[in-house]
Scaffold this active site. Structure first.
Site, PDB file in Angstrom:
ATOM      1  N   GLU A 116      61.207  70.356  10.099  1.00 26.12           N
ATOM      2  CA  GLU A 116      61.401  70.553  11.535  1.00 26.12           C
ATOM      3  C   GLU A 116      62.844  70.841  11.916  1.00 26.12           C
ATOM      4  OE1 GLU A 116      59.398  68.332  10.249  1.00 26.12           O
ATOM      5  OE2 GLU A 116      57.466  68.860  11.120  1.00 26.12           O
ATOM      6  N   HIS A 175      50.247  60.634  16.084  1.00 26.74           N
ATOM      7  CA  HIS A 175      49.732  61.911  16.589  1.00 26.74           C
ATOM      8  C   HIS A 175      49.325  61.737  18.047  1.00 26.74           C
ATOM      9  CE1 HIS A 175      49.093  62.097  12.194  1.00 26.74           C
ATOM     10  NE2 HIS A 175      49.223  63.399  12.301  1.00 26.74           N
TER      11      HIS A 175
HETATM   12  C1  LIG Z   1      57.457  65.541   9.797  1.00 24.96           C
HETATM   13  C2  LIG Z   1      56.063  66.030   9.792  1.00 24.96           C
HETATM   14  N1  LIG Z   1      55.779  67.288  10.136  1.00 24.96           N
HETATM   15  C3  LIG Z   1      54.520  67.753  10.154  1.00 24.96           C
HETATM   16  C4  LIG Z   1      53.483  66.942   9.796  1.00 24.96           C
HETATM   17  C5  LIG Z   1      52.047  67.473   9.831  1.00 24.96           C
HETATM   18  N2  LIG Z   1      51.538  67.583   8.466  1.00 24.96           N
HETATM   19  C6  LIG Z   1      50.827  66.604   7.902  1.00 24.96           C
HETATM   20  S1  LIG Z   1      50.482  66.912   6.304  1.00 24.96           S
HETATM   21  C7  LIG Z   1      51.284  68.388   6.350  1.00 24.96           C
HETATM   22  C8  LIG Z   1      51.344  69.240   5.123  1.00 24.96           C
HETATM   23  C9  LIG Z   1      51.878  68.483   3.953  1.00 24.96           C
HETATM   24  O1  LIG Z   1      51.916  69.310   2.848  1.00 24.96           O
HETATM   25  P1  LIG Z   1      52.371  68.747   1.436  1.00 24.96           P
HETATM   26  O2  LIG Z   1      53.647  68.038   1.566  1.00 24.96           O
HETATM   27  O3  LIG Z   1      52.323  69.871   0.477  1.00 24.96           O
HETATM   28  O4  LIG Z   1      51.281  67.658   1.094  1.00 24.96           O
HETATM   29  P2  LIG Z   1      49.724  67.882   0.868  1.00 24.96           P
HETATM   30  O5  LIG Z   1      49.051  67.578   2.194  1.00 24.96           O
HETATM   31  O6  LIG Z   1      49.511  69.263   0.432  1.00 24.96           O
HETATM   32  O7  LIG Z   1      49.340  66.887  -0.162  1.00 24.96           O
HETATM   33  C10 LIG Z   1      51.792  68.624   7.612  1.00 24.96           C
HETATM   34  C11 LIG Z   1      52.518  69.846   8.013  1.00 24.96           C
HETATM   35  C12 LIG Z   1      53.805  65.622   9.434  1.00 24.96           C
HETATM   36  N3  LIG Z   1      52.876  64.758   9.084  1.00 24.96           N
HETATM   37  N4  LIG Z   1      55.086  65.200   9.438  1.00 24.96           N
END
Ligand SMILES: Cc1ncc(C[n+]2csc(CCOP(=O)(O)OP(=O)(O)O)c2C)c(N)n1
Ligand SMILES: Cc1ncc(C[n+]2csc(CCOP(=O)(O)OP(=O)(O)O)c2C)c(N)n1
Ligand SMILES: [Mg+2]
Ligand SMILES: [Mg+2]
Lengths: 330, 327, 327, 330
Positions: C60, C129
């Site tokens: 972000e 959320h």
């Molecule tokens: C700071 C923040 N930004 C956005 C989100 C929304 N969000 C939750 S999971 C995710 C993707 C995470 O991807 P990754 O780190 O590759 O983990 P995966 O879910 O693929 O295991 C996002 C964008 C969040 N939880 N926290």
């Protein structure tokens, strides 16, 4: 005829003389600010001393009519290459209305100026890194494709914004040069307490682009690696991380007392590598300067600095009520 | 009793707590060998070693995040943020993590962390070494926000913060550091977090403030006394959660309220103070609730005339107090 | 006029602005191929391509920081933060950079950036959320903070935000997204930032709100009308800087004020609203200034009975309005 | 007698069977949650499917009586190794008062529990990384010297907190294992739009400690590299970054529709590498399991999951007014 070292990297004799001149000007302006501070005339100084070769060598590799600079607070050398004058710097040191960086609103070292293509900077370190990436992204969208030069200290390379900005640039292959001026200290904290990697340049691989470490006391080498990086960037080949290894010859700022955290031997040793001294030696060796010419140059620069000081000291302050202006556009 | 400066009281509080409890440690930028850029941790590394007085890498989110991890498993970290302005990279760790750890884990985990940060201006610090950032945190349940104005309170509140089982943001006004001196007892004592303090009893107007501007109010109150106007001065000390009872009592006492802070007005802590009064003792008021605050501009400029324009001072405060008294 | 949902109005505003001005682009997590996790950017990548609808890395501070750089050199980025809760890692870029760029450069640079973020709860989103984070930004000169409650306002304000020469935080209540529908003109129009809006005229009590709770107030007002109580309902729309005149006018109209928001009470935007009233029209008041807000706990829990306990609803609002009317 | 592959990395036959059992349990609990969600009984699911081998293989390399876990939301396999039960997970899925993670306050996947030595986690990604470093720092101070296991997705490795946390651990040589579960997507955003480096493990060099990439579908390999890292950490040799290459077999969460951003062929291809399937094959090859034994195990696990579901479904919700509790300690 064998080429000199600077010629072999594509620098003309005039260019290296210009390089030296910028370095000298940055140094002399800096020294003047310390004098003014010690005389109680300006409240604060932050310095470029020891980092002029890195700053000027790198900045000269850019096209200042087209590229952008997102500097950090020590970059007096770099902003001068991009067009800031001694007078600009002194106006800022005295916090006068005419200061092109901020109209006297910010401390010295907080550069900016649209006409110079220098993005306005703040004090929180490393925030400029994502800005540089955004400027490059904009250039890609508009087709202007400017290359963006952003710099920061090695301590600042530990901030999240460095990582996030570099990663974004890597993914989008943006023309950004990340230039780390590693002067071995972040205020009092020595390199080994800041990072455990061998070189800040080692971080580049984690973003999928090249990282190079270079002797920051040698402006020709700095120019060479930066020029290569700029050429690659302009050719659409993406970012480069450059670490220029330098040393800060003076305290962190006028508020600092560096005797608390580093011994004089270390500083004295570093002074032997003062980039101004070694570059002058080089220029004498290749026959471009003489001691007399150096004296002459010093005098010229001194006049510039004197005039700038005088002008800035006399220039008016901003009006008190102007504090209320420019919160929002009209 | 010893007469000491505000900053010395802070150093002493840390020293005593570190002696008292081996779980207490300090971490931050330049807090070790340099003793802090304001010298608040002067000498601590000599006494406690670099294991307990840690010069961290330049990364505020890590300073706070690492401290949270250590606090969670039972340590009592004091994290120093070099200037309050530089707390912003750590906001996510403070607000999402430290403040919510107890609540989100249903009381299984907690976070006994103190975050110290020098705030406020008038020191030629320009936009980014002068800010009052407290309002950003005075809407965050789970956090406590403290801003002492005297050496006595500074020491007592810092000790209370370090011993607190929850995260405390401890804002130190940097102009108070060497300017404000006062009596500090030799004995161990704490000042309760969450309690405002009447710094001067009075009957005509109530002034509510904290930090450096509290002293302006006290100075102005002296002058006003000569004019026959008696000012009641309340020091909030804790900015979150506010001492509602203390505020209501102080406001009701005179019916005329002036709230003063260096932070800009709109959205500042003073708004909540006014709202509490307007909700709980409206009919005891004899005048509109006034606020005297910093101007609503992004931050304090560097240039001396502008800095002066921005800053409150005893004269501006005196004028506002007098005006309210004559309402 | 078309009847459309709040979220469709937002999508449409972005689409129209991107057609109108090639400098407008969108960046954020999952905004491209996925069309946003709430589908607010649905279809935009098909029309404008992945150069102008950018799926960014999960970071972000970079999303905002990169957008600031682009805005500074003349682009008009719309940065989407997936949930308002996740704006916190970007606070430094927003507050230190976007908000202060114009001021610190003495008007040389500016930052025409819009940051969109869905806020609010009641969607089983749990602590992270569901938050209302607006109060953190309503003390930051240089920023504008907007929170529309109707499709008409959402579209008009978003267009105004995108065209604004300064950074605007645009908070979209996620329960409004599909629940709230309304008329939206076909023609291009903007709604001015900085102006509150009387959503219902009334004479007995004044209710001031924004976001989802505004609708609760309107529903409750209908019911109260049957009881012979006439409620005047003001939608703040812009949370910073507040429309002081609009607030004073609305408060003065009835002399009885209830401020409602989903965000917790202490330090919420309502405090400043109350303070403005208490400073400017105290003598026109016939009742204490009341606030009905979320409880002062870190955030909304997941478990249904707790979420319900936390959330305001038309019944709770009705009760508070009735009580004030009978004061 | 030649050693089997698991024996040669120091795993006994019992241990690999235990490994399989944990993987299976995590999978079955996960599948159950999807069913409950689709039946409208629980509002939200986030999944470990496809990542069980990585999670369980890594977690088993730690000493759960001493070490700490700072997991991320997919780590159902890891938390089970550290002691969470199927019932715990279901209680959390139903948001019941007895949920040991949060008393029903947080969404499923937001793990925690002092008794399990699992640090409470939140939703904003990557914040747990500095926490892990802080726990390790505390262990160094108290002399407990626990090793800390923290995990995160590859998308999350782009957050500033990853960089700042890893750097801090590198400088202080702290016993932290940074475990990146690279499942190729961050919600809809594919790897190539998240990072430009070849492997997330490449980032380690920038922090001065080793980085290893490992096949996350192979729990034995994951165990081996993690065990090596844990041993090094315990010996005072500092952190390691491990990338486990995996694939998320299901949508990001119950709110996601992954057909929008990845085609079925890709998912089907990945399913052929389903770690449960390939590990079962291995265990059969080395004669530790038969189809019959697998059926038997499946039935046993199914009973556990059924009982857990029943218990959790009937368990009481927290009291509404308990919303007001535990903001501060008493
Ligand atoms: C700071 C923040 N930004 C956005 C989100 C929304 N969000 C939750 S999971 C995710 C993707 C995470 O991807 P990754 O780190 O590759 O983990 P995966 O879910 O693929 O295991 C996002 C964008 C969040 N939880 N926290
Ligand atoms: C976010 C933030 N934290 C702290 C500071 C205070 N500070 C100013 S300069 C500095 C050290 C910077 O060190 P380095 O990046 O190595 O640059 P150098 O000054 O050595 O050139 C610190 C800690 C700051 N400006 N911003
Ligand atoms: Mg440095
Ligand atoms: Mg992933």
């Amino acid at each position: 005829m064998t080429k000199t070292r600077h010629q072999s990297v594509g620098l003309t004799d005039d260019q290296v003389l210009e390089m030296y001149r910028y370095m000298l000007l940055a140094r002399k302006v800096d020294e003047r600010m310390w004098l003014l501070n010690r005389a109680g005339k300006i409240p604060f100084v932050i310095s470029c001393q020891g980092q002029e070769a890195a700053q000027v060598g790198a900045a000269l590799a850019f096209d200042k009519t087209k590229d952008y600079l997102c500097p950090y607070y020590r970059d007096f050398g770099a902003v001068m290459v991009f067009g800031q004058t001694a007078q600009d710097t002194l106006l800022s040191a005295f916090a006068k209305a005419e200061d092109p960086n901020s109209g006297g609103r910010q401390m010295p070292g907080h550069f900016g100026g649209k006409k110079y293509r220098i993005m306005s900077g703040s004090s929180p370190v490393t925030t400029q890194v994502p800005h540089a990436v955004g400027i490059a992204l904009a250039g890609k969208m508009t087709g202007e494709n400017q290359v963006v030069f952003t710099s920061f200290g090695e301590g600042s390379s530990n901030q999240g914004d460095f990582h996030e900005g570099a990663n974004f640039a890597g993914v989008h292959k943006l023309p950004v040069i990340f230039f780390c001026e590693n002067n071995k200290y972040a205020i009092s904290v020595p390199l080994k307490k800041q990072l455990a990697c061998k070189s800040v340049a080692d971080r580049a691989i984690g973003y999928g682009f090249p990282g190079v470490s270079v002797d920051g006391n040698d402006p020709i080498e700095v120019y060479r690696v930066t020029k290569e990086a700029v050429d690659r960037a302009r050719a659409g080949e993406g970012p480069t991380l450059i670490e220029a290894v330098t040393y800060r010859l003076v305290p962190h700022s006028s508020d600092d007392d560096d005797r608390v955290y580093r011994n004089r031997d270390e500083v004295d040793e570093a002074k032997k590598q003062d980039p101004l001294v070694i570059f002058a030696t080089y220029l004498k060796e290749v026959g471009l300067l003489t001691d007399k010419a150096i004296d002459q140059l010093n005098r010229e620069v001194q006049v510039i600095v004197d005039e700038a000081t005088e002008y800035a000291e006399k220039a008016p302050y901003p009006a008190p009520e102007s504090t209320m202006t420019h919160v929002y556009g009209s | 009793m010893a007469n000491m400066s505000y900053i010395d009281a802070i150093t002493l509080a840390m020293q005593e707590e570190m002696r008292r409890d081996p779980r207490v440690f300090l971490l931050g930028e330049d807090v070790g060998v340099r003793g802090g850029v304001f010298r608040a941790s002067n000498g601590l590394i000599d006494e406690f070693g670099e294991e307990r007085v840690i010069d961290t890498p330049l990364a505020e989110s890590a300073i706070v995040g690492v401290a949270i991890g250590a606090a969670a498993v039972g340590m009592r970290p004091i994290a120093e943020i070099q200037f309050a302005d530089f707390i912003l990279p750590a906001v996510n760790q403070i607000v999402s993590e430290a403040a919510k750890l107890r609540y989100r884990s249903n009381n299984d985990w907690n976070c006994p962390l103190t975050i110290r940060a020098p705030f406020g201006g008038g020191v030629h610090g320009a936009l980014y070494h002068s800010q009052s950032v407290e309002a950003m945190f005075t809407n965050v349940p789970g956090l406590k926000v403290v801003a002492p104005s005297t050496p006595y309170d500074a020491k007592g509140l810092l000790k209370a913060a370090i011993r607190d089982e929850d995260p405390v943001l401890f804002f130190e006004h940097k102009r108070c550091y060497r300017l404000i001196k006062g009596e500090v007892p030799e004995e161990d004592y704490t000042v309760p977090i969450g309690k405002a303090d009447v710094k001067r009893e009075g009957t005509d107007i109530t002034v509510i403030s904290y930090g450096m501007t509290l002293h302006f109010a006290l100075q102005a109150a002296e002058k006003l006394a000569e004019e026959g106007i008696s000012a009641h001065v309340l020091d909030l000390r804790t900015l979150y959660p506010l001492d509602k009872e203390g505020i209501i009592e102080a406001a009701s006492k005179t019916g005329k309220v002036l709230i003063i802070h260096e932070d800009n007005k709109e959205g500042g802590v003073g708004g909540e103070v006014a709202a509490i009064i307007a909700e709980h003792c409206l009919f005891e008021l004899d005048a509109p609730i006034k606020r005297l605050c910093g101007p609503d501009v992004p931050a304090m400029p560097y240039s001396p005339p502008m800095e002066k324009f921005f800053m409150l001072n005893p004269e501006k405060v005196l004028e506002a107090m007098r005006e309210l008294a004559h309402f």
